[in-house]
Motif scaffolding. Structure first.
Motif, mmCIF file in Angstrom:
data_model
loop_
_atom_site.group_PDB
_atom_site.id
_atom_site.type_symbol
_atom_site.label_atom_id
_atom_site.label_comp_id
_atom_site.label_asym_id
_atom_site.label_seq_id
_atom_site.Cartn_x
_atom_site.Cartn_y
_atom_site.Cartn_z
ATOM 1 N N ILE A 291 0.831 -1.204 0.000
ATOM 2 C CA ILE A 291 0.000 0.000 0.000
ATOM 3 C C ILE A 291 0.868 1.257 0.000
ATOM 4 N N MET A 292 1.951 1.224 0.755
ATOM 5 C CA MET A 292 2.836 2.396 0.825
ATOM 6 C C MET A 292 3.544 2.654 -0.508
ATOM 7 N N SER A 293 3.624 1.661 -1.367
ATOM 8 C CA SER A 293 4.274 1.843 -2.664
ATOM 9 C C SER A 293 3.376 2.578 -3.660
ATOM 10 N N LEU A 294 2.095 2.737 -3.322
ATOM 11 C CA LEU A 294 1.148 3.405 -4.211
ATOM 12 C C LEU A 294 1.184 4.918 -3.995
ATOM 13 N N PRO A 295 0.862 5.710 -5.010
ATOM 14 C CA PRO A 295 0.779 7.169 -4.819
ATOM 15 C C PRO A 295 -0.273 7.495 -3.753
ATOM 16 N N ASN A 296 0.041 8.374 -2.834
ATOM 17 C CA ASN A 296 -0.857 8.770 -1.745
ATOM 18 C C ASN A 296 -1.127 7.641 -0.754
ATOM 19 N N ASN A 297 -0.449 6.504 -0.937
ATOM 20 C CA ASN A 297 -0.523 5.415 0.049
ATOM 21 C C ASN A 297 -1.969 4.999 0.337
ATOM 22 N N TYR A 298 -2.383 5.149 1.605
ATOM 23 C CA TYR A 298 -3.719 4.707 2.003
ATOM 24 C C TYR A 298 -4.832 5.620 1.473
ATOM 25 N N LEU A 299 -4.453 6.778 0.953
ATOM 26 C CA LEU A 299 -5.435 7.696 0.380
ATOM 27 C C LEU A 299 -5.493 7.583 -1.139
ATOM 28 N N TYR A 300 -4.851 6.564 -1.678
ATOM 29 C CA TYR A 300 -4.844 6.334 -3.131
ATOM 30 C C TYR A 300 -6.247 5.978 -3.609
ATOM 31 N N ASN A 301 -6.738 6.710 -4.602
ATOM 32 C CA ASN A 301 -8.083 6.455 -5.146
ATOM 33 C C ASN A 301 -8.003 5.317 -6.157
ATOM 34 N N VAL A 302 -8.735 4.241 -5.894
ATOM 35 C CA VAL A 302 -8.660 3.039 -6.731
ATOM 36 C C VAL A 302 -9.598 3.112 -7.932
ATOM 37 N N LYS A 303 -10.387 4.203 -8.026
ATOM 38 C CA LYS A 303 -11.345 4.428 -9.118
ATOM 39 C C LYS A 303 -12.466 3.375 -9.089
ATOM 40 N N GLU A 304 -13.358 3.482 -10.076
ATOM 41 C CA GLU A 304 -14.556 2.642 -10.080
ATOM 42 C C GLU A 304 -14.209 1.156 -10.142
ATOM 43 N N ARG A 305 -14.785 0.409 -9.195
ATOM 44 C CA ARG A 305 -14.600 -1.043 -9.082
ATOM 45 C C ARG A 305 -13.143 -1.434 -8.861
ATOM 46 N N GLY A 306 -12.297 -0.464 -8.470
ATOM 47 C CA GLY A 306 -10.901 -0.762 -8.164
ATOM 48 C C GLY A 306 -10.057 -1.070 -9.375
ATOM 49 N N VAL A 307 -10.365 -0.430 -10.514
ATOM 50 C CA VAL A 307 -9.660 -0.748 -11.767
ATOM 51 C C VAL A 307 -8.173 -0.391 -11.724
ATOM 52 N N MET A 308 -7.777 0.472 -10.784
ATOM 53 C CA MET A 308 -6.371 0.861 -10.712
ATOM 54 C C MET A 308 -5.504 -0.192 -10.027
ATOM 55 N N LEU A 309 -6.126 -1.244 -9.505
ATOM 56 C CA LEU A 309 -5.391 -2.320 -8.837
ATOM 57 C C LEU A 309 -5.560 -3.619 -9.605
ATOM 58 N N SER A 310 -4.594 -4.524 -9.442
ATOM 59 C CA SER A 310 -4.710 -5.851 -10.037
ATOM 60 C C SER A 310 -5.696 -6.675 -9.228
ATOM 61 N N SER A 311 -6.126 -7.806 -9.775
ATOM 62 C CA SER A 311 -7.081 -8.663 -9.055
ATOM 63 C C SER A 311 -6.491 -9.135 -7.729
ATOM 64 N N GLY A 312 -5.193 -9.444 -7.733
ATOM 65 C CA GLY A 312 -4.548 -9.874 -6.495
ATOM 66 C C GLY A 312 -4.507 -8.772 -5.461
ATOM 67 N N GLN A 313 -4.229 -7.545 -5.902
ATOM 68 C CA GLN A 313 -4.193 -6.420 -4.976
ATOM 69 C C GLN A 313 -5.584 -6.123 -4.416
ATOM 70 N N ARG A 314 -6.595 -6.262 -5.261
ATOM 71 C CA ARG A 314 -7.967 -6.063 -4.768
ATOM 72 C C ARG A 314 -8.314 -7.098 -3.713
#
Length: 587
Positions: free
Chosen positions: A465-488
């Motif tokens: 999570i810390m590797s993502l921009p804005n960490n825990y405040l990172y917006n994953v967009k609709e249905r979490g499309v910004m993350l892989s299935s494993g990350q979701r």
């Protein structure tokens, strides 16, 4: 809509229900009605003053009198403008507040529906009911009801003044009224059917677009762009035809109404002119005043037809909204036991269940899960594994049998407290268009960011999570499309972990992720399932082998139960499943 067009231009039952929402805003309703009454009185002053000016001050060339009455007319015009402002603001304010209340009530009602309702309902149509139809109801108040009240009052006052000034000229003007009223009535009945068709086609179009946008990856993956485009063209064509039908009715009615009002003006000029020539009781000022008042009489009638259609559209939309509000599809809330913390003893006793009546999915299954035990459920696709999870959470109601947690039938628990104690990680993870933190706590203010970070460190996903921009405040967009299935899946597992459930359920939560993510989840699974009741539906051997008990399902029934080693000793369903799927796995 399921209801057919009755042919009635006005539905008193729906009107009464819509008016029921105005009870909380009686003062605004009163101000809107009062301003409409005052508007009808002020507006009729203009032709009376004009008659006075023409008859007494034009001919006598009285400049002082002309100035006085001109200023007086300006005063009435300013008063009319002010009252018009109050009227428009109040009625639209009322409409917006009422639809806010309707939307809140509708959303609250829909949130209580069984999953079976959403299984059978189009998302696009439900969105149309909640957004578009309720907005149309706002026009029922802002552009329909009060406008009609105002127009009727204006017509009534104008008619009285015309009879008072010159009853003969008034009757000449009134000759056209029955014909125009009849044309208006026919128009209203015809347009109601057209508007119902329009709303239905809007819902169909919304539903189609919603599904195709959501499933765009499937559309493109299977090269269906051309087919879906052609389907959209057909649906859009029906939508266009429905609107063109309303345009057709408008294009017929308004020219007829204009011709009839013009005939009335011609009759007034002809009859009044003859009376002036013959030295009758009519004068030029009266003819001018009557021409103005005839327009004030006929124009509102034409507008009433238009506003009545707005009223009808609001009632059609209201009918569609009330259809959902009247739908009884809630889980029975008969329980009064507050679940604070489960020990976790779960029992299924001869449970029968079917999504569709007559097509049983579970055929009288019985099993026990002891407190603190980890139970794995395996079986082929369609065996009924995931259904068990749906029933434990009371997403659906069973046909017969009994499901107990800690020796209480789950129907005895209050629904919110029951679901609060059960955490589920599904195979298909749904994430909202929001930050990772909000997707984990789901607006639960009792769970702080520090608690989430601590939990993430415990299960080994904090670094990810810390590797993502804005960490825990990172917006994953609709249905979490910004993350892989494993990350979701990792986010969903953390969501379940921080809720500190009494019972943990994993529904094939590791079936679509990479080996690295699986190791992280396996680590968290070992931690969270320790000394806690857990039900795991999984195909991966590692999870199944470690379970205290394995339940093997096939075609809605339980065919085997036992530990991994016990089931391997039998030459049964599980051993065959093991040989086919797990023989190459390394423990």
């Amino acid at each position: 809509m399921s209801k057919k067009v009755t042919g009635k231009a006005f539905d008193a039952k729906i009107f009464k229900r819509l008016m029921g929402f105005a009870k909380n805003y009686r003062w605004q309703f009163f101000v809107g009605t009062l301003s409409a009454i005052l508007l009808s009185l002020v507006s009729v002053a203009k032709p009376i003053l004009l008659q006075e000016i023409v008859n007494n001050y034009f001919e006598n060339k009285d400049k002082d009198g002309l100035l006085y009455f001109s200023l007086l007319m300006c005063g009435f015009l300013l008063a009319e403008v002010f009252l018009q402002f109050i009227f428009i603001y109040k009625v639209n304010w009322l409409g917006q507040h009422i639809i806010k209340d309707i939307r809140v009530k509708l959303q609250k009602h829909m949130l209580q529906f069984k999953m079976a309702y959403f299984d059978q309902s189009s998302v696009g149509k439900l969105v149309t009911r909640l957004v578009s139809d309720t907005e149309t109801i706002a026009q029922f108040f802002g552009g329909g009801l009060f406008m009609i009240i105002s127009d009727f009052l204006k017509m009534f006052v104008v008619a009285l003044v015309m009879l008072w000034m010159n009853w003969k000229l008034a009757l000449i003007a009134f000759i056209i009224l029955p014909i125009l009223v009849y044309a208006t009535k026919v128009f209203q009945i015809a347009i109601k059917s057209a508007f119902q068709d329009v709303r239905s086609q809007v819902a169909n179009l919304n539903g189609f677009v919603q599904e195709r946008v959501t499933g765009m990856n499937i559309v493109q993956l299977f090269n269906r762009e051309k087919i879906e485009y052609e389907n959209f063209v057909k649906i859009n064509e029906k939508h266009k035809k429905a609107h063109v039908r309303t345009v057709w009715y408008y294009s017929i009615f308004f020219p007829i109404a204009e011709i009839l009002s013009s005939i009335a003006v011609g009759l007034l000029v002809w009859f009044g002119g003859l009376d002036v020539v013959n030295n009758g009781g009519t004068n030029a000022g009266e003819i001018i005043a009557f021409i103005m008042m005839s327009q004030m009489l006929f124009r509102p009638l034409r507008q009433i037809a238009d506003k009545f259609n707005t009223l009808q559209m609001g009632m059609v939309a209201g009918d569609r909204v009330f259809e959902i509000l009247d739908t009884e599809s809630q889980i029975a809330k008969t329980g009064n036991v507050e679940a604070t913390h489960f020990a976790g003893d779960i029992k299924f006793k001869k449970v029968h269940f079917s999504y569709i009546k007559g097509e049983e999915v579970l055929k009288g299954i019985s099993f026990n899960v002891k407190a603190g035990e980890t139970v794995a459920i395996v079986g082929a696709t369609g065996a009924g594994k995931s259904t068990i999870i749906n029933l434990v959470n009371r997403f659906y109601e069973i046909d017969s049998g009994e499901i107990c947690i800690d020796n209480h039938n789950i129907e005895q628990y209050t629904l919110p407290s029951l679901r609060k104690e059960i955490a589920v990680v599904l195979q298909d993870v749904f994430l909202f268009s929001d930050s990772i933190y909000n997707n984990i706590v789901l607006s639960n203010n009792e769970i702080t960011l520090e608690e989430v970070k601590k939990a993430a460190k415990e299960i080994g996903i904090h670094d990810f999570i810390m590797s993502l921009p804005n960490n825990y405040l990172y917006n994953v967009k609709e249905r979490g499309v910004m993350l892989s299935s494993g990350q979701r899946q990792l986010i969903a597992f953390l969501r379940a972990y921080v809720s500190k459930p009494s019972v943990l359920i994993l529904d094939e939560a590791t079936s679509s992720i990479d080996s690295y993510s699986e190791k992280l989840i396996q680590k968290a699974t070992d931690k969270i399932t320790k000394h806690q009741t857990s039900i795991i539906i999984a195909h991966r051997l590692t999870t199944v082998k470690k379970a205290d008990k394995i339940i093997v399902m096939d075609q809605g029934g339980i065919v085997e139960q036992g530990s991994h080693l016990e089931l391997l000793k039998k030459d049964g369903y599980y051993k065959n499943l093991y040989n086919m799927q797990f023989a190459n796995e390394i423990a």
